[in-house]
Write a protein that holds these residues in place. Structure first.
Motif, mmCIF file in Angstrom:
data_model
loop_
_atom_site.group_PDB
_atom_site.id
_atom_site.type_symbol
_atom_site.label_atom_id
_atom_site.label_comp_id
_atom_site.label_asym_id
_atom_site.label_seq_id
_atom_site.Cartn_x
_atom_site.Cartn_y
_atom_site.Cartn_z
ATOM 1 N N GLU A 52 0.825 -1.181 0.089
ATOM 2 C CA GLU A 52 -0.003 0.019 -0.053
ATOM 3 C C GLU A 52 0.834 1.217 0.045
ATOM 4 N N ASN A 53 1.841 1.174 0.985
ATOM 5 C CA ASN A 53 2.821 2.481 0.995
ATOM 6 C C ASN A 53 3.336 2.721 -0.309
ATOM 7 N N SER A 54 4.083 1.619 -1.206
ATOM 8 C CA SER A 54 4.721 1.809 -2.286
ATOM 9 C C SER A 54 3.685 2.411 -3.328
ATOM 10 N N PHE A 55 2.561 2.012 -3.171
ATOM 11 C CA PHE A 55 1.459 2.234 -4.140
ATOM 12 C C PHE A 55 1.174 3.689 -4.208
ATOM 13 N N PHE A 56 0.743 4.232 -2.672
ATOM 14 C CA PHE A 56 0.133 5.589 -2.513
ATOM 15 C C PHE A 56 1.252 6.695 -2.565
ATOM 16 N N GLU A 57 2.587 5.936 -2.392
ATOM 17 C CA GLU A 57 3.590 7.292 -2.746
ATOM 18 C C GLU A 57 3.876 7.542 -4.149
ATOM 19 N N ASP A 63 -6.183 3.356 -7.487
ATOM 20 C CA ASP A 63 -6.395 2.290 -8.435
ATOM 21 C C ASP A 63 -7.258 1.382 -8.000
ATOM 22 N N LYS A 64 -8.549 1.202 -8.610
ATOM 23 C CA LYS A 64 -9.362 0.002 -8.136
ATOM 24 C C LYS A 64 -8.864 -1.303 -8.072
ATOM 25 N N GLN A 65 -8.094 -1.521 -8.776
ATOM 26 C CA GLN A 65 -7.648 -3.132 -9.021
ATOM 27 C C GLN A 65 -6.697 -3.314 -7.736
ATOM 28 N N LYS A 66 -5.953 -2.409 -7.525
ATOM 29 C CA LYS A 66 -4.780 -2.421 -6.255
ATOM 30 C C LYS A 66 -5.817 -2.639 -4.852
ATOM 31 N N PHE A 67 -6.612 -1.743 -4.835
ATOM 32 C CA PHE A 67 -7.585 -1.607 -3.692
ATOM 33 C C PHE A 67 -8.343 -2.835 -3.425
ATOM 34 N N LEU A 68 -9.114 -3.537 -4.603
ATOM 35 C CA LEU A 68 -9.756 -4.632 -4.709
ATOM 36 C C LEU A 68 -8.803 -5.821 -4.263
ATOM 37 N N GLU A 69 -7.452 -5.827 -4.905
ATOM 38 C CA GLU A 69 -6.789 -7.043 -4.174
ATOM 39 C C GLU A 69 -6.380 -6.882 -2.801
ATOM 40 N N GLU A 70 -6.245 -5.645 -2.071
ATOM 41 C CA GLU A 70 -6.015 -5.471 -0.632
ATOM 42 C C GLU A 70 -7.225 -5.917 0.085
ATOM 43 N N LEU A 71 -8.373 -5.531 -0.477
ATOM 44 C CA LEU A 71 -9.661 -6.044 0.245
ATOM 45 C C LEU A 71 -9.897 -7.467 0.339
ATOM 46 N N ILE A 72 -9.443 -8.113 -0.965
ATOM 47 C CA ILE A 72 -9.608 -9.607 -1.008
ATOM 48 C C ILE A 72 -8.724 -10.291 0.186
ATOM 49 N N LEU A 107 -17.287 -8.602 -4.358
ATOM 50 C CA LEU A 107 -16.512 -7.365 -4.228
ATOM 51 C C LEU A 107 -16.168 -6.784 -5.552
ATOM 52 N N GLN A 108 -15.878 -7.400 -6.446
ATOM 53 C CA GLN A 108 -15.740 -6.487 -7.678
ATOM 54 C C GLN A 108 -17.012 -5.730 -8.155
ATOM 55 N N GLN A 113 -19.677 0.021 -8.544
ATOM 56 C CA GLN A 113 -20.794 0.658 -8.097
ATOM 57 C C GLN A 113 -20.341 2.144 -7.651
ATOM 58 N N PHE A 114 -18.910 2.018 -7.072
ATOM 59 C CA PHE A 114 -18.409 3.119 -6.628
ATOM 60 C C PHE A 114 -17.421 3.941 -7.413
ATOM 61 N N PRO A 115 -17.421 5.267 -7.545
ATOM 62 C CA PRO A 115 -16.078 6.154 -8.277
ATOM 63 C C PRO A 115 -14.880 5.591 -7.450
ATOM 64 N N ALA A 116 -13.950 5.634 -7.981
ATOM 65 C CA ALA A 116 -12.515 5.537 -7.523
ATOM 66 C C ALA A 116 -12.201 6.014 -6.384
ATOM 67 N N GLU A 117 -12.504 7.338 -6.070
ATOM 68 C CA GLU A 117 -12.463 8.315 -5.107
ATOM 69 C C GLU A 117 -12.770 7.760 -3.861
ATOM 70 N N ASP A 118 -14.092 7.019 -4.111
ATOM 71 C CA ASP A 118 -15.071 6.703 -2.866
ATOM 72 C C ASP A 118 -14.784 5.337 -2.404
ATOM 73 N N LEU A 119 -13.959 4.606 -3.176
ATOM 74 C CA LEU A 119 -13.415 3.392 -2.722
ATOM 75 C C LEU A 119 -12.622 3.064 -1.406
#
Length: 197
Positions: A52-57, A63-72, A107-108, A113-119
């Motif tokens: 997560e840290n390397s992604f957000f930096e 990124d919806k895909q990265k967020f979904l992977e973490e949620l899964i 989950l996908q 149903q949500f915009p990327a910012e709301d994820l």
């Protein structure tokens, strides 16, 4: 580990992961009964934290895909925590093959149903239900504190068929009334132990 170091680490991880990993999750996992189980959960959380840290930096936009992977990953960890040390070894392979792909799909569909910012407002609950409770985990909107999805597992005992674990989820669209099937896993003719035992 010293108590103040552990607390400092928990606060630091919580701040750096934007609340995706909460202090309660870390404290519960640090206090896990078995050292081997605790070590694997801590390692998984730290891997998720590093990713997560390397992604957000490097990325400003979520990124919806990265967020979904973490949620899964978190969903799978919560499920194994619910199963406990007595149920997990028996159903782990079937769960990974049959149920997890369906959880990923649910989950996908929800994330679409949500915009990327709301994820970033979507978070997984901290602890599964114990004993006879059906709750595995909930996905909630942390901004409104309202549940979006509720993932459950029910023990079924049809006549002459033994015990089955029925995995399903509910959505906020219909007030959490309808069961959306994820699949079932056979346990045995004998009564299964309580969750998290």
């Amino acid at each position: 580990m010293n108590k103040w170091i552990r607390k400092s680490f928990v606060v630091l991880v919580s701040l750096l992961t934007f609340g995706l990993i909460t202090p309660t999750q870390l404290i519960n996992n640090v206090n896990a009964e078995k050292p081997t189980e605790r070590d694997t959960i801590e390692a998984a959380l730290l891997r998720g934290y590093a990713q997560e840290n390397s992604f957000f930096e490097t990325e400003e936009v979520v990124d919806k895909q990265k967020f979904l992977e973490e949620l899964i990953k978190q969903a799978e960890l919560q499920s194994y925590q619910k199963f406990g040390t007595r149920i997990k070894p028996v159903i782990e392979n079937e769960f990974r093959e049959i149920i997890m792909p369906n959880i990923e799909k649910a989950l996908q569909e929800t994330a679409a149903q949500f915009p990327a910012e709301d994820l970033l407002n979507l978070a997984i609950t901290e602890t599964p239900g114990k004993g006879q409770s059906e709750k595995i985990f909930n996905i909630k909107n942390s901004e409104t504190n309202m549940d979006v999805l509720r993932f459950h597992v029910r023990r079924d005992n049809p006549p002459q068929a033994g015990y089955w674990f029925n995995f399903h989820y509910h959505t906020y669209h219909d007030g959490f009334q309808s069961h959306h099937e994820l699949g079932s896993i056979y346990w045995d003719k004998n009564t299964p132990p309580k969750w998290m035992s």
